[in-house]
Design a protein around this motif. Structure first.
Motif, PDB file in Angstrom:
ATOM      1  N   PRO A 123       0.699  -1.217   0.068  1.00  0.00           N
ATOM      2  CA  PRO A 123      -0.121   0.000  -0.039  1.00  0.00           C
ATOM      3  C   PRO A 123       0.946   1.282   0.119  1.00  0.00           C
ATOM      4  O   PRO A 123       1.976   1.244   0.730  1.00  0.00           O
ATOM      5  CB  PRO A 123      -0.788  -0.330   1.307  1.00  0.00           C
ATOM      6  N   LYS A 124       0.298   2.341  -0.717  1.00  0.00           N
ATOM      7  CA  LYS A 124       0.829   3.707  -0.670  1.00  0.00           C
ATOM      8  C   LYS A 124       0.430   4.345   0.696  1.00  0.00           C
ATOM      9  O   LYS A 124      -0.674   4.191   1.064  1.00  0.00           O
ATOM     10  CB  LYS A 124       0.435   4.524  -1.693  1.00  0.00           C
ATOM     11  N   THR A 125       1.329   5.223   1.293  1.00  0.00           N
ATOM     12  CA  THR A 125       1.229   6.167   2.196  1.00  0.00           C
ATOM     13  C   THR A 125       1.048   7.388   1.885  1.00  0.00           C
ATOM     14  O   THR A 125       1.548   7.703   0.687  1.00  0.00           O
ATOM     15  CB  THR A 125       2.252   5.657   3.169  1.00  0.00           C
ATOM     16  N   ALA A 126       1.171   8.366   2.843  1.00  0.00           N
ATOM     17  CA  ALA A 126       1.169  10.004   2.362  1.00  0.00           C
ATOM     18  C   ALA A 126       2.593  10.335   2.093  1.00  0.00           C
ATOM     19  O   ALA A 126       2.730  11.222   1.255  1.00  0.00           O
ATOM     20  CB  ALA A 126       0.668  10.621   3.790  1.00  0.00           C
ATOM     21  N   ASN A 127       3.579   9.403   2.524  1.00  0.00           N
ATOM     22  CA  ASN A 127       4.981   9.799   2.213  1.00  0.00           C
ATOM     23  C   ASN A 127       5.583   8.705   1.639  1.00  0.00           C
ATOM     24  O   ASN A 127       6.955   8.964   1.384  1.00  0.00           O
ATOM     25  CB  ASN A 127       5.630  10.220   3.749  1.00  0.00           C
ATOM     26  N   TYR A 146       3.284  -8.823  -3.519  1.00  0.00           N
ATOM     27  CA  TYR A 146       2.432  -8.970  -2.319  1.00  0.00           C
ATOM     28  C   TYR A 146       0.816  -9.126  -2.718  1.00  0.00           C
ATOM     29  O   TYR A 146       0.652  -8.276  -3.694  1.00  0.00           O
ATOM     30  CB  TYR A 146       2.823  -7.818  -1.163  1.00  0.00           C
ATOM     31  N   SER A 147      -0.027  -9.985  -1.729  1.00  0.00           N
ATOM     32  CA  SER A 147      -1.244  -9.974  -2.033  1.00  0.00           C
ATOM     33  C   SER A 147      -2.046  -9.840  -0.529  1.00  0.00           C
ATOM     34  O   SER A 147      -1.404 -10.570   0.323  1.00  0.00           O
ATOM     35  CB  SER A 147      -1.699 -10.888  -2.847  1.00  0.00           C
ATOM     36  N   ASN A 148      -3.239  -9.868  -0.490  1.00  0.00           N
ATOM     37  CA  ASN A 148      -4.125 -10.020   0.874  1.00  0.00           C
ATOM     38  C   ASN A 148      -3.192  -9.286   2.017  1.00  0.00           C
ATOM     39  O   ASN A 148      -3.151  -9.983   3.100  1.00  0.00           O
ATOM     40  CB  ASN A 148      -4.151 -11.462   1.142  1.00  0.00           C
ATOM     41  N   THR A 204       2.129  -6.347   8.118  1.00  0.00           N
ATOM     42  CA  THR A 204       2.237  -7.181   9.135  1.00  0.00           C
ATOM     43  C   THR A 204       1.703  -8.756   8.713  1.00  0.00           C
ATOM     44  O   THR A 204       1.847  -9.633   9.526  1.00  0.00           O
ATOM     45  CB  THR A 204       1.596  -6.899  10.446  1.00  0.00           C
ATOM     46  N   SER A 205       0.953  -8.734   7.654  1.00  0.00           N
ATOM     47  CA  SER A 205       0.476 -10.134   7.325  1.00  0.00           C
ATOM     48  C   SER A 205       0.010 -10.097   5.795  1.00  0.00           C
ATOM     49  O   SER A 205       0.050  -8.926   5.232  1.00  0.00           O
ATOM     50  CB  SER A 205      -0.692 -10.554   8.019  1.00  0.00           C
ATOM     51  N   GLY A 206      -0.111 -11.147   4.876  1.00  0.00           N
ATOM     52  CA  GLY A 206      -0.283 -11.209   3.616  1.00  0.00           C
ATOM     53  C   GLY A 206       0.368 -12.423   3.079  1.00  0.00           C
ATOM     54  O   GLY A 206       1.092 -13.331   3.721  1.00  0.00           O
TER      55      GLY A 206
END
Length: 920
Positions: A259-263, A334-336, A349-351
């Motif tokens: 996932p993308k974050t703000a920074n 990565y998935s899930n 933390t998981s996936g």
């Protein structure tokens, strides 16, 4: 204002008792209460106390009678300290704590300072160490051979080899202090609760010891002998996370599914280790003392100590390599994915992840330590109240170690599911890939990590001492002066060879004779089994290549010291007004001449180098003991102390000395280098102030409070220092820029600005009979200490002082009466940093989480009848299977904030011992 890491370490000043420990304590009291109610026909005034209570009495007597502020531990009986090594006994003393290595207590910290700041003595003499530096490894001292140990928290001028944080003096039994012949035989069986984790290892072990003491020639000649054998299994399970971070900030393309974050992007781990290790520790120790005292005017003591400690360790590890540099296209996807916010950063933390390289490592370590010491002390009482002492001693430590790691791997990458990466001890990985099939898992090493490392360390001390004493009348009861000369030589040679399959082969099936049963990694972070192979059986399939000079230049060095100590001391035994006062005042003058030889890395070759220095130290000290009441003692201590630097920090050598060749730049025509040690390094030096108030209630009961303040005048951390490079002129200069000066700069350890370490300590020992006769036989011991420091390791405000636990406490409860005995004890230390040797033979600093360890002991001794002299014991160490857990900073914070994640989580199992002792 931001709170420093050191102060944060002090934590909450409360006593921590785990529920399991509390339950065990309740059980202990419940099971022994019935015995406490049994009537006794023995006259209590005539009771001869032995065992636990005798040990406490003896330790308190030493503490009360000393002119310094000390802590002491004494054996319960001849050859009977209850612990595996003296390290565990020392760790229960107020203000002391141990660092665990491979699940066992090894090195000791005093008052929040690392083991490097402590002095180590054996029978009053400075002791060698088989470690890379000076810190004594106390797991090499069998507890059965030690009669007592005294920890000096304040020094006096006659204490040679003293440390800055304190000095530990381990002592043998003096045979003329015993009356009559005594023989003790001790046998115990041992089992680790983790069972057997690798093929061919054992989860059981044994201990055996025998002690003999006797006197001859009308009690003028005494002999004590002790032999102790230990065969102890080690079974550990360990998970280790690799560096986590947002690597897009280093130019790496984003991973699919993160996932993308703000920074930027959420932080992900590069990979993991799942490991099980089986080991055996076999130690044989011998202590002998020959004491001769034909009259009051002559006293001679010859003492000998020898220990051989062998370790054999087999490890099986799965490494899941999922970082951006795993060498396989494409990078992991990565998935899930699920994320958590950890200290302001978004962390995966998981996936599930694809294209994970699975490496199976087999490693083998064998290590042998030989530690020997001999000393001969002669005391002459002369006319006119004069006493002369001559003492000569020699000690030597030799360590030989071989560590080999080899790799197997499936050619295809795998898909892994994972969870719990942000919670220490809760990590879980799994894969559908078959990692036990020898047809697909081949000997191959795509990362070129195969290696053999062979450290060889020798440490020798030769010393002699001459002392003169004279009794006086008046305020000063005596005067003492002496000289001690010691030579210490330590050689470190750590060879390293890279390994690859012979003939340039990229892979090879594991030979059938080297295959072992698959290893179950359950409990180590991976849910499944892996292929196992015997490392010695496949070693012949590999060729060796000498490691690069860059690695070698730090692995070979020698340290040579000549230390002369001259001291004078006045003993005090008088009164100030109506208050009796005793103690001493004195001063040491210490001259140190040190030299180091090593290697420098120049133009991809190594060249010998050497350097050194000499310096003087004047170390005054004052100890005053005020008898405020017969049972109330106040103490004051003031001293200037020092601790010499780590041996590896003193090594000669440097990385790639060069002359600046860019015209117009500040470094043009000047020498520079980085790395290596500093042979001109001088000690840590400090002024110390100590106060203590001690209330003695009876022979087994006291309460005490103490405060200390250490002002370190200098501290050691990496800086830019001046060094003479003229010896390299003929090595790298022809055809190059000529230096404008033979001197240049090198980044190396140097003495810098100091700081303050301070703290308070509270301790108590309370016998149940103080409160009511119904509690006779019961007792409790407890201590609590809080330490703070303004110092930061490497002068980095985000790091705490090496070895500093802000809170350390212990509590123990015991019962001993009518032959029955039981004891439960708990040790706690808050989180701390520690520097240890890493797998690459370099120093590695770890953040180690808070630890609480619990030990239980139950026993029965026959006090009369045909079995008199026989006692039985059940002992459980590490009762709660306390994990060893470390943490790491985010390599690159996903949201540009500092964060800490779990790194290592290891469990070693609980150890159960059942045995018997027979005395006659």
């Amino acid at each position: 204002m931001r709170k420093s890491a050191a102060n944060c370490n002090s934590g909450s000043a409360r006593l921590r008792i785990r529920p399991v420990a509390a339950a065990c304590a309740t059980l202990l009291v419940a099971t022994t209460a019935a015995y406490g109610q049994q009537p006794s026909t023995t006259n209590l005034n005539a009771v001869t106390v032995t065992g636990i209570r005798a040990s406490i009495e003896s330790s308190i007597a030493v503490k009360k009678g000393s002119d310094s502020i000390v802590e002491a531990v004494s054996a319960e009986d001849i050859g009977k300290l209850p612990d595996t090594s003296i390290a565990e006994s020392l760790a229960r003393l107020p203000g002391l704590t141990a660092q665990r290595v491979d699940g066992r207590a090894q090195v000791i910290s005093i008052r929040g300072l690392s083991p490097n700041y402590a002095g180590a003595l054996l029978n009053g003499r400075e002791m060698v160490s088989s470690s890379d530096s000076r810190a004594a490894e106390y797991d090499q001292f069998p507890s059965e051979l030690i009669n007592s140990a005294v920890v000096y928290k304040t020094p006096d001028a006659s204490l040679i080899g003293q440390g800055l944080s304190g000095t530990i003096d381990v002592k043998a039994l003096m045979p003329l202090d015993v009356r009559g012949r005594k023989v003790s035989v001790n046998v115990r069986g041992e089992r680790n609760s983790n069972g057997t984790l690798t093929d061919g290892a054992s989860g059981t072990g044994n201990r055996f010891s025998v002690s003999y003491v006797d006197q001859f020639a009308d009690n003028t000649l005494g002999l004590s002998l002790g032999y102790a054998h230990l065969n102890s299994p080690g079974q550990s399970k360990q998970y280790k996370a690799w560096e986590s971070g947002d690597y897009t900030q280093w130019g790496v393309a984003p991973f699919v599914g993160v996932p993308k974050t703000a920074n930027g992007y959420a932080a992900v781990a590069q990979g993991f280790d799942a490991n099980v290790t089986s080991s055996s520790q076999v130690r044989d120790g011998l202590m002998a003392v020959l004491e001769y005292k034909p009259n009051q005017n002559y006293h001679s003591v010859l003492d000998l100590y020898y220990s051989n400690f062998k370790q054999d360790r087999t490890g099986r590890t799965l490494l899941g390599f999922a970082g951006p540099w795993n060498g396989t296209p494409p990078d992991p996807a990565y998935s899930n994915v699920a994320t958590s916010n950890i200290e302001g950063n978004t962390v995966v933390t998981s996936g599930s992840m694809t294209d994970v390289v699975s490496l199976i490592r087999g490693d083998k370590l064998t290590r042998s330590d030989d530690l020997s010491a001999i000393g001969w002390k002669n005391t002459f009482k002369l006319a006119n109240k004069w006493t002369a002492i001559a003492d000569i001693n020699y000690s030597r430590a030799v360590r030989n170690e071989d560590y080999t790691e080899l790799y197997a791997s499936p050619v295809q990458t795998g898909v892994y599911n994972f969870s719990g990466l942000g919670v220490s001890g809760n990590q879980s990985y799994s894969t559908s890939q078959n990692l036990t099939d020898p047809s697909t898992v081949l000997l191959r090493d795509p990362s070129n990590w195969g290696v053999i490392r062979s450290p060889r360390i020798t440490d020798e001390i030769r010393a002699f001492r001459l002392v003169g004493k004279h009794d006086l009348d008046g305020f000063f009861s005596g005067v003492e002066s002496g000289v001690n000369y010691a030579e210490r030589n330590k050689e470190v040679n750590r060879t390293q060879f890279n390994l690859s399959l012979a003939g340039g082969a990229s892979s090879m099936p594991v030979p059938a004779n080297a295959l072992r049963s698959p290893t179950d990694l359950s409990g180590s972070g991976f849910n499944g089994s892996i292929l196992s192979f015997d490392v010695p059986s496949v070693f012949g399939l590999y060729s060796q290549k000498v490691a690069s000079p860059w690695e070698e230049k730090d692995n070979h060095y020698g340290m040579h010291e000549k230390v002369t100590t001259v001291y004078g001391k006045l003993n005090i035994d008088s009164e100030l007004g109506a208050v009796p006062v005793r103690g001493n005042v004195g001063v040491q003058w210490v001259h140190t001449d040190q030299f180091s030889n090593g290697f420098a890395w120049v133009n991809d070759k190594i060249y010998p180098v050497g350097d050194g220095t000499n310096y003087n130290d004047v170390l005054p000290s004052l100890n005053l003991v005020f008898s405020l009441r017969p049972d109330l003692i106040g103490r004051f201590g003031w001293a200037k102390t020092m601790a010499r630097p780590r041996m590896d920090d003193l090594r000669a050598g440097a990385d790639q000395p060069k002359v600046g060749n860019q015209p117009g730049t500040p470094g043009y025509g000047l020498w520079s280098a980085s790395g290596g040690g500093n042979p001109k390094l001088e000690p840590w030096r400090a002024k110390s102030f100590d106060l203590s108030l001690e209330k003695y209630l009876n022979k087994r009961s006291y309460v005490a409070g103490a405060a200390f303040y250490k002002d370190l005048e200098t501290f050691i951390y990496n800086q830019s220092v001046i060094r003479d490079f003229s010896s390299f002129n003929n090595t790298i200069l022809p055809g190059g820029v000529q230096p404008t000066s033979p001197f240049g700069t090198v980044t190396a350890p140097a003495n810098g600005t100091g700081g303050v370490v301070s703290g308070v300590e509270v301790s108590a020992s309370l016998d149940g009979s103080l409160f009511t006769q119904a509690l006779d036989g019961f007792g409790v011991t407890a201590s609590w200490s809080s330490t703070r420091s303004s110092l930061h390791e490497a002068n980095n405000p985000d790091r705490s002082l090496d070895g500093l636990s802000g809170i350390v406490n212990t509590i123990g409860m015991y019962y001993e009466k009518n032959g029955f005995s039981s004891r439960i004890s708990q040790r706690y230390r808050s989180a701390y940093e520690a520097t240890t040797r890493g797998v690459l033979l370099n120093n590695v600093t770890s953040r180690i989480a808070a630890e609480t360890t619990v030990d239980l002991q139950l026993g029965y001794a026959f006090e009369s009848g045909p079995y008199k002299g026989l006692s039985m014991l059940l002992q459980v160490n590490n009762l709660t299977d306390t994990p060893y857990s470390t943490s790491q900073s985010l390599q690159v914070g996903a949201d540009n904030k500092v964060g800490v994640l779990p790194m290592t989580y290891a469990t070693y199992g609980r150890t159960m011992l059942v045995g018997a002792t027979y005395k006659f």
